[in-house]
Scaffold this active site. Structure first.
Site, short mmCIF file in Angstrom:
data_model
loop_
_atom_site.label_atom_id
_atom_site.label_comp_id
_atom_site.label_asym_id
_atom_site.label_seq_id
_atom_site.Cartn_x
_atom_site.Cartn_y
_atom_site.Cartn_z
N ARG A 1 0.78 4.02 2.61
CA ARG A 1 1.10 4.72 3.86
C ARG A 1 1.41 3.82 5.05
NH1 ARG A 1 -2.51 7.46 0.86
NH2 ARG A 1 -1.90 9.56 0.27
N ASP B 1 -4.61 -1.20 -9.66
CA ASP B 1 -4.03 -2.50 -10.00
C ASP B 1 -4.96 -3.37 -10.83
OD1 ASP B 1 -5.91 -3.53 -8.09
OD2 ASP B 1 -4.46 -3.24 -6.48
N ASP C 1 0.87 -1.19 0.00
CA ASP C 1 0.00 0.00 0.00
C ASP C 1 0.90 1.24 0.00
OD1 ASP C 1 0.90 0.29 2.59
OD2 ASP C 1 -1.03 -0.10 3.55
N HIS D 1 -9.49 6.63 -9.23
CA HIS D 1 -8.17 7.21 -9.53
C HIS D 1 -7.66 6.73 -10.88
CE1 HIS D 1 -7.49 8.09 -4.96
NE2 HIS D 1 -8.43 8.83 -5.51
N ASN E 1 -7.84 2.00 -6.22
CA ASN E 1 -6.70 1.20 -6.68
C ASN E 1 -6.55 1.24 -8.19
OD1 ASN E 1 -6.45 0.64 -4.04
ND2 ASN E 1 -7.29 -1.43 -4.14
P1 OAD Z 1 -3.03 3.84 2.00
O1 OAD Z 1 -1.71 3.18 1.90
O2 OAD Z 1 -3.04 5.29 2.33
O3 OAD Z 1 -3.92 3.11 3.10
C1 OAD Z 1 -4.05 1.71 3.14
C2 OAD Z 1 -4.78 1.32 4.43
O4 OAD Z 1 -4.97 -0.08 4.39
C3 OAD Z 1 -4.01 1.65 5.69
O5 OAD Z 1 -4.89 2.19 6.67
C4 OAD Z 1 -3.46 0.28 6.14
O6 OAD Z 1 -3.33 0.18 7.56
C5 OAD Z 1 -4.53 -0.64 5.62
N1 OAD Z 1 -4.05 -1.99 5.32
C6 OAD Z 1 -3.03 -2.38 4.52
N2 OAD Z 1 -2.93 -3.71 4.45
C7 OAD Z 1 -3.90 -4.20 5.26
C8 OAD Z 1 -4.31 -5.52 5.64
N3 OAD Z 1 -3.71 -6.62 5.17
N4 OAD Z 1 -5.35 -5.64 6.49
C9 OAD Z 1 -5.99 -4.54 6.98
N5 OAD Z 1 -5.66 -3.28 6.65
C10 OAD Z 1 -4.63 -3.10 5.80
O7 OAD Z 1 -3.82 3.54 0.64
P2 OAD Z 1 -5.10 4.30 0.05
O8 OAD Z 1 -6.03 4.69 1.12
O9 OAD Z 1 -5.61 3.45 -1.05
O10 OAD Z 1 -3.28 7.72 -5.11
O11 OAD Z 1 -4.43 5.60 -0.56
C11 OAD Z 1 -5.21 6.51 -1.31
C12 OAD Z 1 -4.44 7.07 -2.47
O12 OAD Z 1 -3.20 7.59 -2.01
C13 OAD Z 1 -4.06 6.05 -3.52
O13 OAD Z 1 -5.09 5.81 -4.43
C14 OAD Z 1 -2.86 6.70 -4.18
C15 OAD Z 1 -2.18 7.34 -3.00
O14 OAD Z 1 -1.57 8.57 -3.27
C16 OAD Z 1 -3.28 7.43 -6.43
O15 OAD Z 1 -3.06 6.32 -6.88
C17 OAD Z 1 -3.60 8.56 -7.32
#
Ligand code: OAD
Ligand code: ZN
Length: 336
Positions: A95, A168, A93, A185, A166
Site C-alpha cells: 500500500r 516471503d 509492500d 497469511h 508476509n
Molecule cells: P502494507 O503495504 O499494507 O503496509 C506496509 C506498511 O509498512 C506501510 O504502513 C508502509 O508505510 C510501511 N513501510 C514500508 N516500508 C517501510 C520502511 N522501510 N520503513 C518503515 N515503514 C515501512 O502491507 P501489510 O500491512 O503487510 O495480503 O498488508 C497486509 C496484507 O495486505 C498482506 O499480507 C497482503 C495484502 O493484501 C496477503 O498476502 C494475503
C-alpha cells in the site's frame, strides 16, 4: 476466521510524538538484576515493574522499551509484522503510494488491487498471482536487519511468538524456528488443488511457476494454489495460538504494517491494556491511531533506522553485527 481487507479505513486521529517522553528523573529502582549492578529506571518503566513508580500510567519512550527488554522485565514478547519489514530486502509492500504493489497494477494485469489475492480471480486468471509468486521465490531475497533483530530477540529467549502477514519466508530464512512463527497469511511450503483439495509439497509447484506454467493437479487437472490465504479464506489453524499468546504477552512490537487487513489488524488490541505496545512504521496506523493507549510508544520513520536505534539502546549492536555476518556467510556458502 476468514481474511478480509478494510480499504476504507483511515487513521481518524493522528497521534505520534506525544507518546515519547524524556526520562523525567523520577525513576525508580529495580535492585540487583541477575547479579549485575542495579539499574535506575524511568518512572514509566518503574510503573510497569511495580516498584517505586507513581500509580498513574507514565508515558514510555523507546529507551524505556529497550530497558524493559534489556533488564528481561519483558520475557514474552509478541511481534506482529507486515510487508514493511521486507522492503529493505527489495520486496515492495502493498500500500505504499508509488512503490507499493497496489500502485503498480499494470505489471500484474489485474483489474483492482485485491484481485491478486482473490480466489475467483485466481481461477479465472492465475497468472498475476503466479508472477508475484515467482518474484518471491525463496533465495531471491535475503533477510535484513529487522529480521535479524527478531532472530536475536529469539536467541535471547524473549520472543514468545512472531505473527507475520508476509509470504516471503524471510522470517524462516533468518533462522527463527517454525515453532516461534505464525505465518498468518500462509506460505509457499505447500499447495492445494482448487478442485479435489489434494495437497502437495511446495517444491512441486515451483518448477511450473519458475517456468511460467500454470501448475495443474496430477490427479484431477484442477489448478494448484499455494497455501497462501486469499481474501475470504480461513487463516491457518496456527493463527488460533493468538488466543493464548496475546493475553500472556508482556510487550507487543508492531513493525512495518498498515494494519488494514483483518483479523490480523485487531490482534493489536488483544493484549492487556497495561502491556506496552511499540509501533515502528513509516506512518501512524490502525487501532494505535484511533484508539491509542497510555503505554503506546510510536517510532515513525524508516524501519531500518528505527531498528538500529533500538538495537543500539539495547546494547546489542556488536551481537547484531556478528549475527548478520554469520548468517550472511551461511547464505553465501549455500549459494556456491
Ligand atoms: P502494507 O503495504 O499494507 O503496509 C506496509 C506498511 O509498512 C506501510 O504502513 C508502509 O508505510 C510501511 N513501510 C514500508 N516500508 C517501510 C520502511 N522501510 N520503513 C518503515 N515503514 C515501512 O502491507 P501489510 O500491512 O503487510 O495480503 O498488508 C497486509 C496484507 O495486505 C498482506 O499480507 C497482503 C495484502 O493484501 C496477503 O498476502 C494475503
Ligand atoms: Zn485435484
Amino acid at each position: 476466521m476468514a481474511l478480509w481487507g478494510r480499504p476504507a479505513v483511515r487513521a481518524l486521529r493522528l497521534w505520534g510524538p506525544g507518546a515519547h517522553v524524556i526520562c523525567d528523573g523520577k525513576g525508580g529502582h529495580l535492585g540487583n538484576v541477575g547479579g549485575r549492578r542495579p539499574i535506575a529506571f524511568s518512572a514509566g518503566v518503574s510503573g510497569i515493574l511495580g516498584n517505586g513508580g507513581s500509580s498513574k500510567k507514565e508515558k514510555l519512550s523507546l529507551q524505556d522499551i529497550a530497558e524493559l527488554i534489556r533488564a528481561r522485565a519483558c520475557q514474552r514478547v509478541v511481534v506482529m509484522v507486515g510487508a514493511g519489514i521486507s522492503t529493505p530486502s527489495g520486496i515492495p509492500d502493498f500500500r505504499s503510494p508509488g512503490s507499493g504493489r497496489y500502485s503498480n497494477l499494470q505489471q500484474y494485469d489485474i483489474p483492482y488491487p485485491e484481485a491478486i489475492f482473490e480466489l475467483s480471480f485466481f481461477l479465472y486468471n492465475p497468472k498475476p498471482f503466479l508472477s508475484l509468486a515467482k518474484k518471491l521465490y525463496p533465495g531471491n531475497h535475503r533477510p535484513n536487519v529487522t529480521h535479524y533483530f527478531l532472530r536475536l530477540l529469539h536467541d535471547k529467549g524473549q520472543l514468545l511468538r512472531l505473527y507475520t502477514q508476509n509470504i516471503d519466508g524471510l522470517e524462516r530464512a533468518s533462522g527463527i524456528p517454525a515453532s516461534k512463527l505464525v505465518e498468518a497469511h500462509g506460505s509457499f511450503a505447500s499447495a492445494t488443488c482448487t478442485v479435489c483439495r489434494r495437497t502437495a509439497p511446495g517444491e512441486n509447484f515451483w518448477a511450473d511457476v519458475l517456468g511460467d506454467r500454470v501448475p495443474y493437479c496430477p490427479v484431477c487437472g484442477g489448478i494448484m494454489k499455494p497455501d497462501i490465504v486469499f481474501f475470504g479464506e480461513s487463516l491457518p489453524e496456527r493463527f488460533l495460538l493468538h488466543v493464548v499468546d496475546f493475553p500472556m504477552t508482556d510487550l507487543l512490537l508492531i513493525l512495518g504494517t498498515s494494519l488494514q487487513v483483518e483479523p490480523f489488524a485487531s490482534l493489536s488490541e488483544a493484549v492487556r491494556s497495561s502491556v506496552p505496545r511499540l509501533l515502528m512504521n513509516r506512518d501512524m496506523v490502525g487501532p494505535l491511531a484511533w484508539r491509542p493507549r497510555s503505554r503506546d510508544v510510536v517510532q515513525l520513520g524508516d524501519l531500518v533506522h528505527s531498528v538500529e536505534r533500538l538495537v543500539e539502546l539495547l546494547g546489542w549492536t556488536e551481537e547484531m553485527k556478528d549475527l548478520v555476518q554469520q548468517e550472511t556467510g551461511k547464505v553465501t556458502g549455500c549459494d556456491k
